[in-house]
Write a protein that holds these residues in place. Sequence first.
Motif, PDB file in Angstrom:
ATOM      1  N   MET A 174       0.831  -1.207   0.000  1.00  0.00           N
ATOM      2  CA  MET A 174       0.000   0.000   0.000  1.00  0.00           C
ATOM      3  C   MET A 174       0.862   1.253   0.000  1.00  0.00           C
ATOM      4  O   MET A 174       0.516   2.260  -0.635  1.00  0.00           O
ATOM      5  N   TYR A 175       2.010   1.193   0.688  1.00  0.00           N
ATOM      6  CA  TYR A 175       2.913   2.349   0.684  1.00  0.00           C
ATOM      7  C   TYR A 175       3.423   2.623  -0.729  1.00  0.00           C
ATOM      8  O   TYR A 175       3.419   3.761  -1.202  1.00  0.00           O
ATOM      9  N   VAL A 176       3.867   1.569  -1.413  1.00  0.00           N
ATOM     10  CA  VAL A 176       4.397   1.739  -2.776  1.00  0.00           C
ATOM     11  C   VAL A 176       3.307   2.247  -3.719  1.00  0.00           C
ATOM     12  O   VAL A 176       3.533   3.129  -4.540  1.00  0.00           O
ATOM     13  N   ILE A 177       2.100   1.671  -3.574  1.00  0.00           N
ATOM     14  CA  ILE A 177       1.002   2.064  -4.464  1.00  0.00           C
ATOM     15  C   ILE A 177       0.597   3.513  -4.227  1.00  0.00           C
ATOM     16  O   ILE A 177       0.485   4.305  -5.166  1.00  0.00           O
ATOM     17  N   LEU A 178       0.386   3.875  -2.964  1.00  0.00           N
ATOM     18  CA  LEU A 178      -0.161   5.192  -2.656  1.00  0.00           C
ATOM     19  C   LEU A 178       0.894   6.285  -2.554  1.00  0.00           C
ATOM     20  O   LEU A 178       0.620   7.443  -2.849  1.00  0.00           O
ATOM     21  N   ASP A 179       2.090   5.943  -2.113  1.00  0.00           N
ATOM     22  CA  ASP A 179       3.093   6.973  -1.823  1.00  0.00           C
ATOM     23  C   ASP A 179       4.306   6.971  -2.733  1.00  0.00           C
ATOM     24  O   ASP A 179       5.270   7.681  -2.467  1.00  0.00           O
ATOM     25  N   ARG A 180       4.293   6.162  -3.787  1.00  0.00           N
ATOM     26  CA  ARG A 180       5.473   6.166  -4.655  1.00  0.00           C
ATOM     27  C   ARG A 180       5.161   6.042  -6.132  1.00  0.00           C
ATOM     28  O   ARG A 180       5.644   6.823  -6.942  1.00  0.00           O
ATOM     29  N   ALA A 181       4.346   5.039  -6.512  1.00  0.00           N
ATOM     30  CA  ALA A 181       4.290   4.647  -7.930  1.00  0.00           C
ATOM     31  C   ALA A 181       3.141   5.241  -8.727  1.00  0.00           C
ATOM     32  O   ALA A 181       3.272   5.447  -9.926  1.00  0.00           O
ATOM     33  N   LEU A 182       1.998   5.494  -8.086  1.00  0.00           N
ATOM     34  CA  LEU A 182       0.817   5.909  -8.845  1.00  0.00           C
ATOM     35  C   LEU A 182       0.537   7.400  -8.680  1.00  0.00           C
ATOM     36  O   LEU A 182       0.701   7.957  -7.601  1.00  0.00           O
ATOM     37  N   PRO A 183       0.073   8.052  -9.758  1.00  0.00           N
ATOM     38  CA  PRO A 183      -0.245   9.486  -9.674  1.00  0.00           C
ATOM     39  C   PRO A 183      -1.616   9.706  -9.047  1.00  0.00           C
ATOM     40  O   PRO A 183      -2.483   8.830  -9.086  1.00  0.00           O
ATOM     41  N   ASN A 184      -1.809  10.884  -8.491  1.00  0.00           N
ATOM     42  CA  ASN A 184      -3.108  11.271  -7.940  1.00  0.00           C
ATOM     43  C   ASN A 184      -3.921  11.941  -9.033  1.00  0.00           C
ATOM     44  O   ASN A 184      -3.406  12.747  -9.803  1.00  0.00           O
ATOM     45  N   ILE A 185      -5.203  11.616  -9.103  1.00  0.00           N
ATOM     46  CA  ILE A 185      -6.040  12.174 -10.166  1.00  0.00           C
ATOM     47  C   ILE A 185      -6.152  13.691 -10.062  1.00  0.00           C
ATOM     48  O   ILE A 185      -6.378  14.382 -11.050  1.00  0.00           O
ATOM     49  N   GLY A 186      -5.955  14.232  -8.850  1.00  0.00           N
ATOM     50  CA  GLY A 186      -6.102  15.669  -8.645  1.00  0.00           C
ATOM     51  C   GLY A 186      -5.062  16.490  -9.388  1.00  0.00           C
ATOM     52  O   GLY A 186      -5.386  17.364 -10.187  1.00  0.00           O
ATOM     53  N   ASP A 187      -3.776  16.209  -9.118  1.00  0.00           N
ATOM     54  CA  ASP A 187      -2.713  16.985  -9.769  1.00  0.00           C
ATOM     55  C   ASP A 187      -1.890  16.165 -10.751  1.00  0.00           C
ATOM     56  O   ASP A 187      -0.980  16.690 -11.397  1.00  0.00           O
ATOM     57  N   GLY A 188      -2.189  14.863 -10.864  1.00  0.00           N
ATOM     58  CA  GLY A 188      -1.486  14.032 -11.848  1.00  0.00           C
ATOM     59  C   GLY A 188      -0.047  13.748 -11.487  1.00  0.00           C
ATOM     60  O   GLY A 188       0.737  13.332 -12.336  1.00  0.00           O
ATOM     61  N   LEU A 189       0.337  13.946 -10.224  1.00  0.00           N
ATOM     62  CA  LEU A 189       1.736  13.787  -9.815  1.00  0.00           C
ATOM     63  C   LEU A 189       1.894  12.634  -8.843  1.00  0.00           C
ATOM     64  O   LEU A 189       1.003  12.354  -8.033  1.00  0.00           O
ATOM     65  N   LYS A 190       3.060  11.982  -8.924  1.00  0.00           N
ATOM     66  CA  LYS A 190       3.462  11.039  -7.876  1.00  0.00           C
ATOM     67  C   LYS A 190       4.019  11.866  -6.711  1.00  0.00           C
ATOM     68  O   LYS A 190       4.420  13.032  -6.896  1.00  0.00           O
ATOM     69  N   PRO A 191       4.100  11.273  -5.522  1.00  0.00           N
ATOM     70  CA  PRO A 191       4.606  12.043  -4.369  1.00  0.00           C
ATOM     71  C   PRO A 191       5.964  12.700  -4.602  1.00  0.00           C
ATOM     72  O   PRO A 191       6.159  13.855  -4.230  1.00  0.00           O
ATOM     73  N   VAL A 192       6.919  11.996  -5.225  1.00  0.00           N
ATOM     74  CA  VAL A 192       8.242  12.598  -5.416  1.00  0.00           C
ATOM     75  C   VAL A 192       8.157  13.807  -6.345  1.00  0.00           C
ATOM     76  O   VAL A 192       8.828  14.828  -6.119  1.00  0.00           O
ATOM     77  N   GLN A 193       7.318  13.733  -7.368  1.00  0.00           N
ATOM     78  CA  GLN A 193       7.168  14.870  -8.279  1.00  0.00           C
ATOM     79  C   GLN A 193       6.528  16.059  -7.564  1.00  0.00           C
ATOM     80  O   GLN A 193       6.960  17.207  -7.722  1.00  0.00           O
ATOM     81  N   ARG A 194       5.510  15.750  -6.778  1.00  0.00           N
ATOM     82  CA  ARG A 194       4.819  16.816  -6.030  1.00  0.00           C
ATOM     83  C   ARG A 194       5.780  17.492  -5.065  1.00  0.00           C
ATOM     84  O   ARG A 194       5.788  18.721  -4.914  1.00  0.00           O
ATOM     85  N   ARG A 195       6.614  16.692  -4.416  1.00  0.00           N
ATOM     86  CA  ARG A 195       7.544  17.245  -3.429  1.00  0.00           C
ATOM     87  C   ARG A 195       8.625  18.087  -4.095  1.00  0.00           C
ATOM     88  O   ARG A 195       9.069  19.078  -3.529  1.00  0.00           O
ATOM     89  N   ILE A 196       9.040  17.687  -5.294  1.00  0.00           N
ATOM     90  CA  ILE A 196      10.038  18.483  -6.024  1.00  0.00           C
ATOM     91  C   ILE A 196       9.457  19.845  -6.379  1.00  0.00           C
ATOM     92  O   ILE A 196      10.082  20.896  -6.157  1.00  0.00           O
ATOM     93  N   VAL A 197       8.253  19.840  -6.942  1.00  0.00           N
ATOM     94  CA  VAL A 197       7.607  21.100  -7.333  1.00  0.00           C
ATOM     95  C   VAL A 197       7.384  21.989  -6.115  1.00  0.00           C
ATOM     96  O   VAL A 197       7.664  23.202  -6.146  1.00  0.00           O
ATOM     97  N   TYR A 198       6.900  21.389  -5.019  1.00  0.00           N
ATOM     98  CA  TYR A 198       6.622  22.181  -3.812  1.00  0.00           C
ATOM     99  C   TYR A 198       7.919  22.722  -3.201  1.00  0.00           C
ATOM    100  O   TYR A 198       7.995  23.894  -2.801  1.00  0.00           O
ATOM    101  N   ALA A 199       8.957  21.879  -3.146  1.00  0.00           N
ATOM    102  CA  ALA A 199      10.241  22.322  -2.579  1.00  0.00           C
ATOM    103  C   ALA A 199      10.830  23.476  -3.390  1.00  0.00           C
ATOM    104  O   ALA A 199      11.374  24.430  -2.830  1.00  0.00           O
ATOM    105  N   MET A 200      10.698  23.405  -4.717  1.00  0.00           N
ATOM    106  CA  MET A 200      11.223  24.480  -5.566  1.00  0.00           C
ATOM    107  C   MET A 200      10.442  25.772  -5.348  1.00  0.00           C
ATOM    108  O   MET A 200      11.021  26.867  -5.338  1.00  0.00           O
ATOM    109  N   SER A 201       9.130  25.644  -5.163  1.00  0.00           N
ATOM    110  CA  SER A 201       8.338  26.859  -4.919  1.00  0.00           C
ATOM    111  C   SER A 201       8.702  27.468  -3.569  1.00  0.00           C
ATOM    112  O   SER A 201       8.742  28.691  -3.416  1.00  0.00           O
ATOM    113  N   GLU A 202       8.991  26.624  -2.563  1.00  0.00           N
ATOM    114  CA  GLU A 202       9.396  27.117  -1.248  1.00  0.00           C
ATOM    115  C   GLU A 202      10.772  27.776  -1.299  1.00  0.00           C
ATOM    116  O   GLU A 202      11.073  28.658  -0.491  1.00  0.00           O
ATOM    117  N   LEU A 203      11.605  27.334  -2.253  1.00  0.00           N
ATOM    118  CA  LEU A 203      12.922  27.958  -2.424  1.00  0.00           C
ATOM    119  C   LEU A 203      12.838  29.254  -3.229  1.00  0.00           C
ATOM    120  O   LEU A 203      13.847  29.914  -3.459  1.00  0.00           O
TER     121      LEU A 203
END
Length: 750
Positions: free
Chosen positions: A29-58
């Motif tokens: 469930m961790y791999v499915i929900l928190d690593r491999a599959l995109p969310n229908i809302g923003d179309g991003l996997k967690p790592v992609q979302r975190r990269i975009v958010y971290a860059m905006s915070e920088l």
Amino acid sequence: MNEVVVSPDAEERIPLKDYTEKAYLDYSMYVILDRALPNIGDGLKPVQRRIVYAMSELGLKATAKFKKSARTVGDVIGKFHPHGDSAAYESMVLMAQPFSYRYTLVDGQGNWGSPDDPKSFAAMRYTESRLARYSEVLLEELGQGTVDWQPNFDGTMDEPKVLPARVPNVLLNGTTGIAVGMATDIPPHNLREVVEACIHLLDNPKADVNELCQFIQGPDMPTEAELITPREDLIKMYQTGRGSLRMRGVWTREKDSGDIIITALPHQVSGAKILEQIAAQMQAKKLPMVTDLRDESDHENPTRLVITPRSNRVDAEQLMQHLFASTDLEKTYRVNMNMIGIDGRPGVKSLDVILSEWLSFRTVTTRRRLQFRLDKVQKRLHLLEGLLIAYLNIDEVIHIIRTEDEPKAVLMERFKLSDVQADYILDTKLRQLARLEEMKIRGEQEALEKERDQLEKTLGSATRLKTLIRKELQQVAKEYGDDRRSPIVQREEAQAFSETELIGVDPVTVVVSEKGWIRSAKGHEIDPAALNYKAGDSFKFAVRGKTNQSVMLLDSTGRSYAIAAHNLPSARGQGEPLSGRLNPPNGATFEGALMGSDEQRVLLASDAGYGFVAKLGDLYSKNRAGKAMLSLPKGGRVLAPQVLENPEKDLLAAVSNEGRLLVFPVTELPELARGKGNKIMNIPSARVQSREEYVIAVGVIAEGQSLTLHAGKRHLTLKAGDLDHYRGERGRRGNKLPRGFQKVDRAEVS
């Protein structure tokens, strides 16, 4: 000290099977929900979302200066994503590659890889990056109460559960991923097409996939290669959420040079690999029609592969069809639209479900944004109301502040102020008490009241909310939309060349000796009898044809065989024995050979006076042992097969060893696939068995040709008028030849 004794019963004991099952399910469930599959809302996997958010915070917006990528990766893995830096950087690189992402989220400076080798990017200490303009679509509403937040991995800060995307990015950029027991392969799409489909679904909530496919023509890859998947397959793919796509490279042929220029390759296909695949075929001599191959790609022409045909007569269309079938110039992609829905569960979704769920997500996001703004407006109006009271009673307010020990309580009681209003008045700077300030307060109050009314109307009306969402979608499409890159075209299925098609069509003469040795000479001008033969061997027969044809052989038992002409040994040597390639019956000898098209008509006959017409293709056999073709009566032998150039007009001449000649039209013989055939000349079977009488030769006489009969040193030539004397019905005995020709050796047609 009191000693604490822990009872053995206090330990938790569970079966290993239950523990491992739960641990594996948790990991899954961790791999499915928190690593491999995109969310229908923003179309991003967690790592992609975190990269975009971290860059905006920088502060790395599209207008900011570039920063070292290592800085971003450090923030990502240090604050939000506790995994390897190389994995995080590779995800970041993909988001910056215009040949990998349809709408890039990261703007890179430095070496970020190339289409030929996407993983040839420089290390993160060398490259610099910032967010691309398109990322604003995901981040613009982030600080406006639109999404839920969750603690990061160590609980020291919060991160967004999902980004408030203003368009369905899950379809626009697509994604691939492998989880535990499931995978996802979502192709990218065109922003304008997806927005049009969303607007249509907004107005028509019951629209089905067929309706939506009027707007979304199909996936739109970040390459100009053609999408050749049939329309019905695309619709079925969108209905089920599963299917496949086929893409094909784009090519043109230059008029002057005749070169074939490949200008676009399928998504994620390397030009270097294509050249390698074609070169391998050239080395294996499977592309004799290609003489040169080179890569002329540069900055102006990112894809320009040049194929030089052997001559302008080479069929470029046919050549490219072969390359599409045998190289990555045509590629198939799997589609599996698996994603985490708005209910937080993974699932494969159809197009209408994806867009409906996303519009539901967008509606909630927009409502939260409006409510957040309304709350801020109402709070500000409340403060302004208190500030205006203070301004209108400024002298009394100043007096209370100067004379009272607890001015806040007195102000609240005197002017009926709230706690928040009183604090705000006390925190107000003296400069704000200027004369013109009243005008500003009332102006701001008026504008905010107007905005409050508008927000309340929108929040209270589903129609107004839909209109707002529609306008915002149209605005994004206008700002970031572009034309389709991958044209959708109908193409026939590519076919690779067969082995015979790859062989040059050159004239060839195949020669067979008395001892059964075979060889091949180039051209038709060669004299087979003049070739060099082994001691005790000599020329028997020859046949002319082309290198892309098969040689059909007929042996003395009536069996037929086929050998490809292109791989026969050269006539410069003495050839090789047919017994090495074929397995004829013991004692059988080869009596004739034929070459031509499969539809070519031929005459097969035995010296017992029987024969029939067959197609040349009927003689073909893949077996080394051949196949039974001509059935021989007892005592009969095979005659050399004859080619019929014009079966409707040709005449058949049969000569017996007793000096009899019979001539009749070939049309009187039946056309069979195999067998004994019909009677050509009437010879008693007893005389055939005893070899007293038999057919010495048969000849096919075309219009304008003559028949020459040889008896020892004498010969007799019979022209068209002379042959009339010997014409008769099929199966007759025939007429006697002149004296001296009672023992005919052979017959020739010329």
